[in-house]
Design an enzyme around this catalytic site. Structure first.
Site, PDB file in Angstrom:
ATOM      1  N   LYS A 165       2.916  19.590  -9.937  1.00  0.00           N
ATOM      2  CA  LYS A 165       3.302  18.985  -8.654  1.00  0.00           C
ATOM      3  C   LYS A 165       4.393  19.818  -7.972  1.00  0.00           C
ATOM      4  CE  LYS A 165       3.608  14.581 -10.278  1.00  0.00           C
ATOM      5  NZ  LYS A 165       3.699  13.100 -10.223  1.00  0.00           N
ATOM      6  N   PHE A 213       7.634  -6.702 -14.763  1.00  0.00           N
ATOM      7  CA  PHE A 213       7.244  -5.508 -14.015  1.00  0.00           C
ATOM      8  C   PHE A 213       7.343  -4.266 -14.921  1.00  0.00           C
ATOM      9  CE2 PHE A 213       8.541  -2.529 -10.352  1.00  0.00           C
ATOM     10  CZ  PHE A 213       7.226  -2.265 -10.042  1.00  0.00           C
ATOM     11  N   THR A 248       7.967   1.912   0.702  1.00  0.00           N
ATOM     12  CA  THR A 248       6.831   2.076  -0.210  1.00  0.00           C
ATOM     13  C   THR A 248       5.499   1.774   0.491  1.00  0.00           C
ATOM     14  OG1 THR A 248       6.980  -0.187  -1.028  1.00  0.00           O
ATOM     15  CG2 THR A 248       8.240   1.491  -2.232  1.00  0.00           C
ATOM     16  N   TYR A 249       4.435   2.127  -0.202  1.00  0.00           N
ATOM     17  CA  TYR A 249       3.074   2.009   0.318  1.00  0.00           C
ATOM     18  C   TYR A 249       2.333   1.134  -0.677  1.00  0.00           C
ATOM     19  CZ  TYR A 249      -0.979   4.086   2.779  1.00  0.00           C
ATOM     20  OH  TYR A 249      -2.083   4.318   3.562  1.00  0.00           O
ATOM     21  N   HIS A 265      18.538   7.486  -6.667  1.00  0.00           N
ATOM     22  CA  HIS A 265      17.564   6.815  -5.805  1.00  0.00           C
ATOM     23  C   HIS A 265      17.553   5.349  -6.239  1.00  0.00           C
ATOM     24  CE1 HIS A 265      14.135   6.471  -3.137  1.00  0.00           C
ATOM     25  NE2 HIS A 265      13.420   5.921  -4.111  1.00  0.00           N
ATOM     26  N   GLU A 282      15.350   2.689  -1.692  1.00  0.00           N
ATOM     27  CA  GLU A 282      13.915   2.405  -1.549  1.00  0.00           C
ATOM     28  C   GLU A 282      13.736   0.932  -1.177  1.00  0.00           C
ATOM     29  OE1 GLU A 282      11.250   4.331  -4.346  1.00  0.00           O
ATOM     30  OE2 GLU A 282      10.135   2.452  -4.542  1.00  0.00           O
ATOM     31  N   ARG A 333      -0.114   9.332  -6.368  1.00  0.00           N
ATOM     32  CA  ARG A 333      -1.534   9.053  -6.550  1.00  0.00           C
ATOM     33  C   ARG A 333      -1.835   7.589  -6.305  1.00  0.00           C
ATOM     34  NH1 ARG A 333      -4.002   8.416 -12.391  1.00  0.00           N
ATOM     35  NH2 ARG A 333      -2.994   6.409 -11.984  1.00  0.00           N
ATOM     36  N   GLY A 334      -0.970   6.698  -6.816  1.00  0.00           N
ATOM     37  CA  GLY A 334      -1.246   5.256  -6.776  1.00  0.00           C
ATOM     38  C   GLY A 334      -1.783   4.792  -8.118  1.00  0.00           C
ATOM     39  N   ASP A 335      -1.730   3.480  -8.313  1.00  0.00           N
ATOM     40  CA  ASP A 335      -2.150   2.907  -9.600  1.00  0.00           C
ATOM     41  C   ASP A 335      -3.644   2.636  -9.626  1.00  0.00           C
ATOM     42  OD1 ASP A 335       0.189   2.817 -11.121  1.00  0.00           O
ATOM     43  OD2 ASP A 335       0.946   1.162  -9.910  1.00  0.00           O
ATOM     44  N   ALA A 377      -0.098  -1.021  -3.167  1.00  0.00           N
ATOM     45  CA  ALA A 377      -1.157  -0.550  -4.069  1.00  0.00           C
ATOM     46  C   ALA A 377      -2.482  -0.431  -3.319  1.00  0.00           C
ATOM     47  CB  ALA A 377      -1.295  -1.518  -5.234  1.00  0.00           C
ATOM     48  N   SER A 426      19.999   7.431  -2.096  1.00  0.00           N
ATOM     49  CA  SER A 426      18.911   7.060  -1.191  1.00  0.00           C
ATOM     50  C   SER A 426      18.471   5.661  -1.604  1.00  0.00           C
ATOM     51  CB  SER A 426      17.753   8.059  -1.285  1.00  0.00           C
ATOM     52  OG  SER A 426      17.418   8.316  -2.634  1.00  0.00           O
TER      53      SER A 426
HETATM   54  P1  FAD Z   1      -0.072  11.725 -10.760  1.00  0.00           P
HETATM   55  O1  FAD Z   1       1.075  12.644 -10.748  1.00  0.00           O
HETATM   56  O2  FAD Z   1      -1.346  12.160 -10.134  1.00  0.00           O
HETATM   57  O3  FAD Z   1      -0.320  11.360 -12.303  1.00  0.00           O
HETATM   58  C1  FAD Z   1      -1.085  10.231 -12.693  1.00  0.00           C
HETATM   59  C2  FAD Z   1      -1.618  10.420 -14.091  1.00  0.00           C
HETATM   60  O4  FAD Z   1      -2.697  11.340 -14.070  1.00  0.00           O
HETATM   61  C3  FAD Z   1      -0.619  10.956 -15.103  1.00  0.00           C
HETATM   62  O5  FAD Z   1      -0.867  10.365 -16.335  1.00  0.00           O
HETATM   63  C4  FAD Z   1      -0.934  12.433 -15.123  1.00  0.00           C
HETATM   64  O6  FAD Z   1      -0.483  13.053 -16.322  1.00  0.00           O
HETATM   65  C5  FAD Z   1      -2.446  12.432 -14.952  1.00  0.00           C
HETATM   66  N1  FAD Z   1      -2.974  13.623 -14.290  1.00  0.00           N
HETATM   67  C6  FAD Z   1      -2.636  14.087 -13.065  1.00  0.00           C
HETATM   68  N2  FAD Z   1      -3.335  15.204 -12.777  1.00  0.00           N
HETATM   69  C7  FAD Z   1      -4.155  15.428 -13.833  1.00  0.00           C
HETATM   70  C8  FAD Z   1      -5.140  16.416 -14.134  1.00  0.00           C
HETATM   71  N3  FAD Z   1      -5.457  17.409 -13.306  1.00  0.00           N
HETATM   72  N4  FAD Z   1      -5.774  16.331 -15.328  1.00  0.00           N
HETATM   73  C9  FAD Z   1      -5.485  15.359 -16.191  1.00  0.00           C
HETATM   74  N5  FAD Z   1      -4.556  14.387 -15.964  1.00  0.00           N
HETATM   75  C10 FAD Z   1      -3.917  14.425 -14.806  1.00  0.00           C
HETATM   76  N6  FAD Z   1       2.768   3.313  -6.182  1.00  0.00           N
HETATM   77  C11 FAD Z   1       2.285   2.807  -5.012  1.00  0.00           C
HETATM   78  O7  FAD Z   1       1.145   2.322  -4.957  1.00  0.00           O
HETATM   79  N7  FAD Z   1       3.058   2.838  -3.863  1.00  0.00           N
HETATM   80  C12 FAD Z   1       4.314   3.368  -3.828  1.00  0.00           C
HETATM   81  O8  FAD Z   1       4.969   3.381  -2.780  1.00  0.00           O
HETATM   82  C13 FAD Z   1       4.854   3.897  -5.049  1.00  0.00           C
HETATM   83  N8  FAD Z   1       6.092   4.439  -5.084  1.00  0.00           N
HETATM   84  C14 FAD Z   1       6.567   4.989  -6.255  1.00  0.00           C
HETATM   85  C15 FAD Z   1       7.843   5.565  -6.278  1.00  0.00           C
HETATM   86  C16 FAD Z   1       8.355   6.117  -7.440  1.00  0.00           C
HETATM   87  C17 FAD Z   1       9.747   6.751  -7.431  1.00  0.00           C
HETATM   88  C18 FAD Z   1       7.575   6.080  -8.641  1.00  0.00           C
HETATM   89  C19 FAD Z   1       8.124   6.655  -9.912  1.00  0.00           C
HETATM   90  C20 FAD Z   1       6.299   5.508  -8.636  1.00  0.00           C
HETATM   91  C21 FAD Z   1       5.779   4.953  -7.458  1.00  0.00           C
HETATM   92  N9  FAD Z   1       4.502   4.378  -7.403  1.00  0.00           N
HETATM   93  C22 FAD Z   1       4.019   3.847  -6.221  1.00  0.00           C
HETATM   94  C23 FAD Z   1       3.675   4.260  -8.631  1.00  0.00           C
HETATM   95  C24 FAD Z   1       2.630   5.400  -8.801  1.00  0.00           C
HETATM   96  O9  FAD Z   1       1.671   5.342  -7.763  1.00  0.00           O
HETATM   97  C25 FAD Z   1       1.968   5.198 -10.156  1.00  0.00           C
HETATM   98  O10 FAD Z   1       2.882   5.394 -11.191  1.00  0.00           O
HETATM   99  C26 FAD Z   1       0.664   5.965 -10.391  1.00  0.00           C
HETATM  100  O11 FAD Z   1       0.022   5.411 -11.534  1.00  0.00           O
HETATM  101  C27 FAD Z   1       0.831   7.455 -10.638  1.00  0.00           C
HETATM  102  O12 FAD Z   1       1.192   8.113  -9.516  1.00  0.00           O
HETATM  103  P2  FAD Z   1       1.664   9.664  -9.583  1.00  0.00           P
HETATM  104  O13 FAD Z   1       1.920  10.078  -8.212  1.00  0.00           O
HETATM  105  O14 FAD Z   1       2.722   9.822 -10.597  1.00  0.00           O
HETATM  106  O15 FAD Z   1       0.288  10.306 -10.132  1.00  0.00           O
END
Ligand code: FAD
Length: 296
Positions: free
Chosen positions: A173, A224, A53-54, A274, A22, A112-114, A56, A20
């Protein structure tokens, strides 16, 4: 690094690989047309999907939607939209998912996003989803047939207190309804293998597809990677030492590395990849050819 025998690779080729791609969204019509041309060029390799992608904090909401529309009109490859929940209420986030559905999108990468620029810790919107697991649960509850991918971190998410906590989040998740995980990029395949082994040992048996960074500019990728806390092994750093970014040598080294990484993972049984294309088709195309996906 690679101990791939010819017979093993022949066997893997016979089993077949899936890829796939990205891409990040284009902000202009000309940019979208360039992405459509790239997608047409990659279409003959039969990719599983292209994901867009979406930006930040939802900064690219409109350009992601416009890019998805353009790609859908240009190719018959399934298109997938990324979606984050930072800086938006639950309703605003789900509204984007509804727009995706109206466009015929049935696959979302839910994230979740950064944290906001200048902040190190994520702060959820007061009416927003707190994390990706909450977003995944809401998407799954609304669209039971949606294909949902999520992020995973071979080197542990930077905000996670421990590798164990990070694995628990991955488990949460999957439990919330994700179909598969796509990993953050990594440059040492041992990190992916160890991560997979730890996930399996913890009883997490969902698909964890390696995310492969196709390096276009080693020096940009290095910066990065620092932000994402993805490590660069010293041997890779040494390879690019003193090599000018625009040189033929740089191009050859990036291609050699990408092929090496993918072949080594193939030797370990990986059949899905990917590819983070950085919106450039050449390396993605080369990887497809190496994986036997070229069609006459
Ligand atoms: P989560 O899974 O929610 O985790 C985030 C953090 O919170 C982790 O440290 C986790 O351990 C902690 N956490 C979660 N739930 C809990 C809880 N209940 N209690 C305590 N701690 C918790 N970013 C963008 O903005 N746009 C994109 O399009 C994008 N695409 C991506 C594609 C890929 C393949 C990857 C790997 C990352 C991408 N990202 C993107 C980056 C991503 O948004 C960031 O890495 C972000 O910081 C975390 O997102 P997540 O979905 O992993 O979050």
């Amino acid at each position: 690094m690679t101990n791939l025998s010819k017979t093993t690779f022949q066997a893997a080729l016979a089993e077949g690989f899936e890829v796939s791609f990205e891409m990040f969204p284009a902000r202009t019509e000309a940019g979208r047309q360039a992405l459509c041309a790239m997608a047409r060029r990659l279409e003959p390799f039969g990719p599983e999907y292209i994901s867009v992608t979406y930006g930040a904090g939802g900064s690219s909401r409109d350009s992601t939607i416009e890019t998805i529309k353009a790609l859908k009109a240009a190719v018959s490859i399934p298109i997938c939209g990324h979606l984050t929940c930072s800086d938006a209420s639950r309703e605003e986030t789900l509204e984007v998912a509804r727009i995706y559905r109206e466009l015929g999108i049935t696959h979302i990468v839910a994230l979740r996003g950064d944290p906001k620029a200048g902040e190190t810790v994520f702060r959820a919107h007061p009416q927003g989803f707190a994390n990706a697991a909450e977003l995944i649960a809401a998407l799954r509850g609304t669209w039971p047939d949606m294909h949902i991918s999520m992020a995973a971190y071979p080197e542990v998410h930077p905000e996670s207190p421990s590798p164990e906590a990070d694995l628990e989040n991955l488990r949460a998740k999957f439990a919330a309804g994700a179909n598969e995980a796509l990993t953050q990029f990594f440059f040492d395949n041992g990190l992916y293998r160890d991560f997979l082994a730890r996930a399996r040992a913890a009883g997490i048996d969902g698909q964890i597809v390696p995310g492969i960074m196709l390096i276009q500019d080693f020096f940009k990728v290095r910066n990065f990677a620092r932000k994402c806390q993805a490590s660069i092994p010293p041997w890779l750093e040494a390879r690019f030492a003193g090599v000018a970014m625009d040189s033929e040598e740089h191009k050859l080294l990036t291609a050699a590395y990408a092929i090496e990484q993918v072949l080594d993972l193939a030797a370990c049984g990986v059949r899905r990849f990917h590819l983070f294309t950085m919106n450039k088709p050449e390396l993605a195309e080369a990887i497809c050819r190496v994986l036997g996906l070229a069609r006459d």
